[in-house]
Design a protein around this motif. Structure first.
Motif, PDB file in Angstrom:
ATOM      1  N   ASN A 102       0.815  13.524   4.715  1.00 43.07           N
ATOM      2  CA  ASN A 102       0.295  14.187   5.903  1.00 43.07           C
ATOM      3  C   ASN A 102       1.509  14.698   6.676  1.00 43.07           C
ATOM      4  N   ARG A 103       1.763  15.973   6.575  1.00 37.34           N
ATOM      5  CA  ARG A 103       2.989  16.529   7.144  1.00 37.34           C
ATOM      6  C   ARG A 103       2.937  16.635   8.662  1.00 37.34           C
ATOM      7  N   GLN A 104       1.763  16.688   9.227  1.00 37.66           N
ATOM      8  CA  GLN A 104       1.655  16.713  10.684  1.00 37.66           C
ATOM      9  C   GLN A 104       1.935  15.334  11.273  1.00 37.66           C
ATOM     10  N   ALA A 105       1.394  14.307  10.634  1.00 38.66           N
ATOM     11  CA  ALA A 105       1.557  12.948  11.148  1.00 38.66           C
ATOM     12  C   ALA A 105       2.833  12.280  10.657  1.00 38.66           C
ATOM     13  N   GLY A 106       3.439  12.852   9.595  1.00 38.82           N
ATOM     14  CA  GLY A 106       4.642  12.247   9.045  1.00 38.82           C
ATOM     15  C   GLY A 106       4.353  10.985   8.269  1.00 38.82           C
ATOM     16  N   THR A 107       3.241  10.968   7.515  1.00 40.75           N
ATOM     17  CA  THR A 107       2.856   9.768   6.773  1.00 40.75           C
ATOM     18  C   THR A 107       2.881  10.011   5.271  1.00 40.75           C
ATOM     19  N   LEU A 108       3.178   8.948   4.539  1.00 42.24           N
ATOM     20  CA  LEU A 108       3.181   8.958   3.084  1.00 42.24           C
ATOM     21  C   LEU A 108       2.114   7.995   2.583  1.00 42.24           C
ATOM     22  N   THR A 109       1.375   8.397   1.562  1.00 39.33           N
ATOM     23  CA  THR A 109       0.339   7.554   0.972  1.00 39.33           C
ATOM     24  C   THR A 109       0.814   7.069  -0.387  1.00 39.33           C
ATOM     25  N   SER A 110       0.629   5.785  -0.659  1.00 37.14           N
ATOM     26  CA  SER A 110       1.068   5.199  -1.919  1.00 37.14           C
ATOM     27  C   SER A 110       0.041   5.423  -3.020  1.00 37.14           C
ATOM     28  N   THR A 111       0.499   5.414  -4.257  1.00 34.06           N
ATOM     29  CA  THR A 111      -0.402   5.485  -5.402  1.00 34.06           C
ATOM     30  C   THR A 111      -1.156   4.164  -5.562  1.00 34.06           C
ATOM     31  N   SER A 112      -0.478   3.065  -5.291  1.00 31.92           N
ATOM     32  CA  SER A 112      -1.105   1.745  -5.356  1.00 31.92           C
ATOM     33  C   SER A 112      -2.027   1.536  -4.165  1.00 31.92           C
ATOM     34  N   VAL A 113      -2.807   0.458  -4.192  1.00 34.70           N
ATOM     35  CA  VAL A 113      -3.745   0.182  -3.102  1.00 34.70           C
ATOM     36  C   VAL A 113      -3.016  -0.249  -1.833  1.00 34.70           C
ATOM     37  N   ASP A 114      -1.736  -0.549  -1.949  1.00 34.29           N
ATOM     38  CA  ASP A 114      -0.944  -0.976  -0.794  1.00 34.29           C
ATOM     39  C   ASP A 114       0.513  -0.672  -1.112  1.00 34.29           C
ATOM     40  N   TRP A 115       1.268  -0.245  -0.100  1.00 36.47           N
ATOM     41  CA  TRP A 115       2.695   0.015  -0.319  1.00 36.47           C
ATOM     42  C   TRP A 115       3.425  -1.237  -0.800  1.00 36.47           C
ATOM     43  N   THR A 116       2.913  -2.403  -0.421  1.00 30.07           N
ATOM     44  CA  THR A 116       3.580  -3.645  -0.824  1.00 30.07           C
ATOM     45  C   THR A 116       3.067  -4.181  -2.161  1.00 30.07           C
ATOM     46  N   THR A 117       2.250  -3.408  -2.861  1.00 30.00           N
ATOM     47  CA  THR A 117       1.812  -3.832  -4.192  1.00 30.00           C
ATOM     48  C   THR A 117       2.987  -3.847  -5.164  1.00 30.00           C
ATOM     49  N   VAL A 118       3.812  -2.812  -5.098  1.00 25.57           N
ATOM     50  CA  VAL A 118       4.979  -2.713  -5.980  1.00 25.57           C
ATOM     51  C   VAL A 118       6.243  -3.152  -5.261  1.00 25.57           C
ATOM     52  N   ILE A 119       6.473  -2.587  -4.061  1.00 26.32           N
ATOM     53  CA  ILE A 119       7.642  -3.006  -3.259  1.00 26.32           C
ATOM     54  C   ILE A 119       7.140  -4.120  -2.347  1.00 26.32           C
ATOM     55  N   THR A 120       7.040  -5.296  -2.872  1.00 28.05           N
ATOM     56  CA  THR A 120       6.352  -6.393  -2.175  1.00 28.05           C
ATOM     57  C   THR A 120       7.038  -6.825  -0.886  1.00 28.05           C
ATOM     58  N   ALA A 121       8.360  -6.616  -0.798  1.00 25.72           N
ATOM     59  CA  ALA A 121       9.098  -7.057   0.389  1.00 25.72           C
ATOM     60  C   ALA A 121       9.210  -5.975   1.454  1.00 25.72           C
ATOM     61  N   LEU A 122       8.583  -4.830   1.247  1.00 20.77           N
ATOM     62  CA  LEU A 122       8.692  -3.713   2.184  1.00 20.77           C
ATOM     63  C   LEU A 122       8.159  -4.082   3.563  1.00 20.77           C
ATOM     64  N   VAL A 123       8.953  -3.758   4.604  1.00 18.56           N
ATOM     65  CA  VAL A 123       8.537  -4.028   5.987  1.00 18.56           C
ATOM     66  C   VAL A 123       8.958  -2.858   6.867  1.00 18.56           C
ATOM     67  N   VAL A 124       8.451  -2.841   8.079  1.00 20.13           N
ATOM     68  CA  VAL A 124       8.843  -1.835   9.065  1.00 20.13           C
ATOM     69  C   VAL A 124      10.348  -1.922   9.306  1.00 20.13           C
ATOM     70  N   GLY A 125      10.990  -0.783   9.351  1.00 18.87           N
ATOM     71  CA  GLY A 125      12.438  -0.735   9.547  1.00 18.87           C
ATOM     72  C   GLY A 125      13.213  -0.523   8.264  1.00 18.87           C
ATOM     73  N   ASP A 126      12.538  -0.625   7.115  1.00 20.56           N
ATOM     74  CA  ASP A 126      13.218  -0.412   5.839  1.00 20.56           C
ATOM     75  C   ASP A 126      13.581   1.059   5.646  1.00 20.56           C
ATOM     76  N   PHE A 127      14.632   1.289   4.882  1.00 20.20           N
ATOM     77  CA  PHE A 127      15.087   2.632   4.544  1.00 20.20           C
ATOM     78  C   PHE A 127      14.516   3.033   3.188  1.00 20.20           C
ATOM     79  N   LEU A 128      14.127   4.298   3.051  1.00 20.36           N
ATOM     80  CA  LEU A 128      13.526   4.794   1.819  1.00 20.36           C
ATOM     81  C   LEU A 128      14.467   5.755   1.102  1.00 20.36           C
ATOM     82  N   TYR A 129      14.428   5.722  -0.239  1.00 21.21           N
ATOM     83  CA  TYR A 129      15.306   6.527  -1.087  1.00 21.21           C
ATOM     84  C   TYR A 129      14.498   7.176  -2.205  1.00 21.21           C
TER      85      TYR A 129
END
Length: 409
Positions: free
Chosen positions: A192-219
């Motif tokens: 969503n380019r207006q809101a600046g949001t990314l949607t994961s393929t999995s049912v939850d962003w932490t399904t694969v990156i289980t330790a992901l939290v607010v403040g993390d950097f993305l690459y």
């Protein structure tokens, strides 16, 4: 004629000879990196920055000769990094399209253009970076969606331009820190380019990156600590800048690491003028100020209200145009350009004649070391063209450049 040979002929005819004007307007920073230096076959690009002429002068000749010492330099030994993009067409698509005049050409051109766009966007994103490869920060995490931010702004939708559907992303707790979950990667399913949001393929962003939290950097997958060292690392200022490419920068921090000032609680125009005057004391080169387009809007409004544009009767060539605005400072006219790759609430004052992109060969370029521009991919019914860069960024005169943090905060 084989499919690889046919696609190679099309690619040779269609491969972009220049950068589209629209791309330049959004990404002027890397494009303004005046020198694209082909360093040939050397593995390391060496240059020195002088920070002292030594003890070479005195009003008395006897003193001048007795205290004379060598000039002082710090040598930077810059190594290149790599970046790749692929244009791909599968055999089924080729067969389906080959019966229609021009269809293969159009489809393959689109794929080549997309790969080339990926290559130059990657370089442009990292030009103002620090070499870690990070592209955004998680500011809100809610199961299948996350909202992007920056270190300065809790929510910053403009960072979404660094991502696209299908990109695999990894994360780390701090910029350049050890990747979360051994580098586990999630695939972006929607944006969503207006809101600046990314949607994961999995049912939850932490399904694969289980330790992901607010403040993390993305690459982008593979970019972690493997990209070019941008102006965000060359121009750091401060009293204890870290060593860079073998050069110790604490002996003379401004000469070797540039000037960095905080714009916190300061009027944006006042902060810019202070930075310009501070840097001009060290160097008189022509300067360009790069800011995020969102910050540029605010700065331009302030400039317009104070009539800081140079008037014709001042006998200056300063102009206002589509791509930049030139405004007056105590140290002369400075160009203002908006660049989508500059983080919000930051500004870079660069002397472009001293900022370079070094490379082995052209950057980016089609790779055909074995004589094949397009090749059949082993194990797949697909044909690929590889576009690559062997490059890095340099600033040969850090003292001629400056940076604002907390700009407009």
């Amino acid at each position: 004629m084989s499919i690889s040979a046919a696609l190679s002929k099309i690619a040779i005819a269609l491969f972009p000879s220049g950068v589209p004007h629209a791309f330049y307007k959004q990404n002027p920073g890397w494009m303004d990196s005046v020198k694209k230096t082909d360093q040939g076959k050397g593995a390391t690009y060496n240059f020195s920055v002088g920070y002292s002429q030594g003890a070479t002068g005195s009003a008395l000749y006897a003193n001048a000769t007795s205290i004379a010492s060598d000039s002082k330099y710090e040598r930077f030994a810059v190594t290149t990094v790599t970046d790749y993009a692929l244009a791909r067409m599968n055999g089924e698509d080729y067969e389906k399209l080959s019966g229609s005049d021009g269809a293969v050409v159009d489809a393959w051109k689109d794929r080549v253009d997309t790969a080339y766009q990926e290559a130059i966007r990657s370089l442009s994103i990292q030009y103002f970076g620090t070499g870690t490869g990070s592209r955004g920060i998680v500011s809100v995490l809610s199961t299948v969606t996350l909202t992007l931010g920056t270190a300065a702004a809790a929510s910053e939708p403009s960072r979404v331009v660094n991502f696209y559907v299908g990109m695999s992303v990894t994360a780390s707790a701090t910029d350049g820190a050890t990747p979360r979950n051994s580098g586990a990667a999630e695939v972006i399913a929607g944006i969503n380019r207006q809101a600046g949001t990314l949607t994961s393929t999995s049912v939850d962003w932490t399904t694969v990156i289980t330790a992901l939290v607010v403040g993390d950097f993305l690459y982008r997958l593979g970019d972690y600590n493997a990209v070019g060292t941008g102006m965000g690392q060359w121009v750091v200022g401060g009293t204890t800048p870290a060593a860079l490419f073998g050069a110790t920068r604490t002996t003379d921090t401004v000469a070797l690491a540039g000037t960095a000032l905080s714009g916190a609680s300061k009027d944006m125009v006042a902060a810019v003028l202070e930075l310009c005057s501070t840097v001009s004391i060290q160097d008189g080169s022509d300067k360009t100020l790069y800011v995020n387009p969102r910050d540029k809007v605010s700065l331009v409004k302030l400039l317009e209200s104070r009539a800081r544009y140079i008037r014709p009767d001042q006998k200056s060539s300063a102009t206002a145009g589509v791509e930049f605005i030139e405004f007056e400072t105590d140290s002369g006219p400075v160009k203002l350009k908006g660049d989508i790759n500059v983080p919000v609430q930051q500004a870079f004052l660069l002397a472009n004649e001293h900022c370079e992109t070094i490379s082995v060969g052209k950057t980016p370029k089609p790779l055909e070391k074995d004589g094949q521009l397009v090749r059949a991919r082993d194990g797949y019914d697909a044909y690929e063209m590889r576009i690559g860069s062997y490059y890095n960024f340099t600033c040969r005169a850090p003292f001629a450049c400056g940076r604002l943090t907390s700009f407009g905060a």
